[in-house]
Design a protein around this motif. Structure first.
Motif, mmCIF file in Angstrom:
data_model
loop_
_atom_site.group_PDB
_atom_site.id
_atom_site.type_symbol
_atom_site.label_atom_id
_atom_site.label_comp_id
_atom_site.label_asym_id
_atom_site.label_seq_id
_atom_site.Cartn_x
_atom_site.Cartn_y
_atom_site.Cartn_z
ATOM 1 N N LYS A 68 -34.944 80.914 -36.403
ATOM 2 C CA LYS A 68 -34.433 81.826 -37.427
ATOM 3 C C LYS A 68 -33.242 81.138 -38.064
ATOM 4 O O LYS A 68 -32.421 80.559 -37.380
ATOM 5 C CB LYS A 68 -34.029 83.156 -36.810
ATOM 6 C CG LYS A 68 -35.212 83.940 -36.324
ATOM 7 C CD LYS A 68 -34.850 85.392 -36.106
ATOM 8 C CE LYS A 68 -36.088 86.105 -35.629
ATOM 9 N NZ LYS A 68 -36.476 87.181 -36.472
ATOM 10 N N GLY A 69 -33.151 81.234 -39.365
ATOM 11 C CA GLY A 69 -32.094 80.540 -40.093
ATOM 12 C C GLY A 69 -32.648 79.267 -40.697
ATOM 13 O O GLY A 69 -33.464 78.588 -40.095
ATOM 14 N N ASP A 70 -32.196 78.938 -41.897
ATOM 15 C CA ASP A 70 -32.706 77.780 -42.624
ATOM 16 C C ASP A 70 -31.617 76.721 -42.720
ATOM 17 O O ASP A 70 -30.591 76.939 -43.370
ATOM 18 C CB ASP A 70 -33.176 78.201 -44.008
ATOM 19 C CG ASP A 70 -34.009 77.141 -44.693
ATOM 20 O OD1 ASP A 70 -34.011 75.990 -44.208
ATOM 21 O OD2 ASP A 70 -34.652 77.463 -45.696
ATOM 22 N N LEU A 71 -31.821 75.586 -42.068
ATOM 23 C CA LEU A 71 -30.836 74.508 -42.113
ATOM 24 C C LEU A 71 -30.653 73.967 -43.524
ATOM 25 O O LEU A 71 -29.577 73.500 -43.884
ATOM 26 C CB LEU A 71 -31.259 73.376 -41.169
ATOM 27 C CG LEU A 71 -31.215 73.697 -39.675
ATOM 28 C CD1 LEU A 71 -31.811 72.561 -38.874
ATOM 29 C CD2 LEU A 71 -29.806 73.980 -39.226
ATOM 30 N N ARG A 72 -31.718 74.026 -44.328
ATOM 31 C CA ARG A 72 -31.629 73.516 -45.695
ATOM 32 C C ARG A 72 -30.682 74.345 -46.547
ATOM 33 O O ARG A 72 -30.138 73.879 -47.523
ATOM 34 C CB ARG A 72 -33.013 73.487 -46.336
ATOM 35 C CG ARG A 72 -33.946 72.480 -45.679
ATOM 36 C CD ARG A 72 -35.343 72.663 -46.145
ATOM 37 N NE ARG A 72 -35.832 73.919 -45.578
ATOM 38 C CZ ARG A 72 -37.100 74.265 -45.544
ATOM 39 N NH1 ARG A 72 -38.008 73.473 -46.038
ATOM 40 N NH2 ARG A 72 -37.466 75.404 -45.008
ATOM 41 N N LYS A 73 -30.466 75.599 -46.149
ATOM 42 C CA LYS A 73 -29.548 76.483 -46.880
ATOM 43 C C LYS A 73 -28.176 76.534 -46.215
ATOM 44 O O LYS A 73 -27.349 77.351 -46.564
ATOM 45 C CB LYS A 73 -30.131 77.894 -46.947
ATOM 46 C CG LYS A 73 -31.414 77.977 -47.737
ATOM 47 C CD LYS A 73 -31.943 79.394 -47.721
ATOM 48 C CE LYS A 73 -33.247 79.487 -48.488
ATOM 49 N NZ LYS A 73 -33.847 80.811 -48.385
ATOM 50 N N GLY A 74 -27.957 75.682 -45.227
ATOM 51 C CA GLY A 74 -26.674 75.645 -44.545
ATOM 52 C C GLY A 74 -26.522 76.685 -43.454
ATOM 53 O O GLY A 74 -25.448 76.855 -42.894
ATOM 54 N N GLU A 75 -27.608 77.380 -43.137
ATOM 55 C CA GLU A 75 -27.553 78.394 -42.087
ATOM 56 C C GLU A 75 -27.724 77.728 -40.724
ATOM 57 O O GLU A 75 -28.269 76.648 -40.601
ATOM 58 C CB GLU A 75 -28.663 79.430 -42.287
ATOM 59 C CG GLU A 75 -28.592 80.166 -43.614
ATOM 60 C CD GLU A 75 -29.833 81.024 -43.855
ATOM 61 O OE1 GLU A 75 -30.717 81.055 -42.996
ATOM 62 O OE2 GLU A 75 -29.892 81.663 -44.926
ATOM 63 N N THR A 76 -27.246 78.393 -39.699
ATOM 64 C CA THR A 76 -27.450 77.914 -38.330
ATOM 65 C C THR A 76 -28.840 78.312 -37.884
ATOM 66 O O THR A 76 -29.239 79.461 -38.033
ATOM 67 C CB THR A 76 -26.410 78.539 -37.384
ATOM 68 O OG1 THR A 76 -25.111 78.208 -37.857
ATOM 69 C CG2 THR A 76 -26.578 78.007 -35.976
ATOM 70 N N ALA A 77 -29.588 77.350 -37.368
ATOM 71 C CA ALA A 77 -30.944 77.633 -36.898
ATOM 72 C C ALA A 77 -30.901 77.961 -35.409
ATOM 73 O O ALA A 77 -30.321 77.222 -34.622
ATOM 74 C CB ALA A 77 -31.859 76.446 -37.154
#
Length: 199
Positions: A68-77
């Motif tokens: 869960k979370g998108d690394l491409r958007k800077g979110e923590t996966a």
């Protein structure tokens, strides 16, 4: 009361009775039947799929990690599920007990996530940057190779050996990466070269 029942009608009635009795025996009542009729969304529909290779032995089974979370958007996966890759030719979706427990391996509180260095005489490890770690490794390797490289044997035959350092490579890798790693070790003259699968 006279009731006529054909053979086909009897089989339909018997089949319905068996199905109803089986559902009742399994604990399904009206409430459960209503829930079964309502399809809930899959738990992995909002996750990101990433294909990878199991890091354990040299079989190199394919895995799918769901986060869960998108690394491409800077979110923590955050990895929420790991399973075998059914499309992978090696394991076709199956995993051994170690591979099946990969999520615990990834989420382990004792898992090393960054370089640590224990200075001489110290009783504890300190976190260092990746740049410092690579620079230290390169410097120590260069100094050791310069001091211990054997260019020729006693008969004067060129051997180009570096026997005081060994390299332990990863087995869960592609053939191309394994070939490049082997060439790197042999180009430096390393004699001790092994693979994690044998450890």
């Amino acid at each position: 009361m006279n009731m006529e029942l054909s053979r086909r009608g009897f089989l339909k009635l018997a089949g319905t009775g068996v199905a109803a009795t089986s559902l009742g025996a399994m604990g399904f009542g009206e409430a459960e039947a209503a829930e079964i009729a309502h399809v809930r969304p899959f738990k992995l529909t909002t996750t990101t799929e990433t294909r990878n290779t199991c890091p354990y032995c040299s079989v190199a089974c394919g895995i799918i990690m769901y986060s869960k979370g998108d690394l491409r958007k800077g979110e923590t996966a955050d990895i929420v599920h790991i399973e075998g890759d059914a499309d992978h030719p090696t394991n076709r979706g199956t995993l051994c007990p170690k591979g099946a427990a990969l999520k615990d391996f990834v989420k382990s509180p004792t898992r090393l996530q960054y370089p640590m260095h224990r200075k001489p005489g110290s009783d504890k490890f300190e976190r260092i940057s990746w740049e410092d770690a690579f620079d230290r490794i390169a410097r120590l390797m260069k100094d050791d190779r310069d001091a211990n490289f054997v260019a020729t044997n006693a008969a004067g035959v060129p051997v180009n050996r570096w026997t005081t350092v060994g390299l332990l490579a990863a087995s869960a890798t592609t053939n191309e990466t394994a070939w490049a790693t082997f060439k790197f070790a042999k180009a430096l003259g390393m004699v001790g070269f092994d693979n994690q699968a044998r450890v």
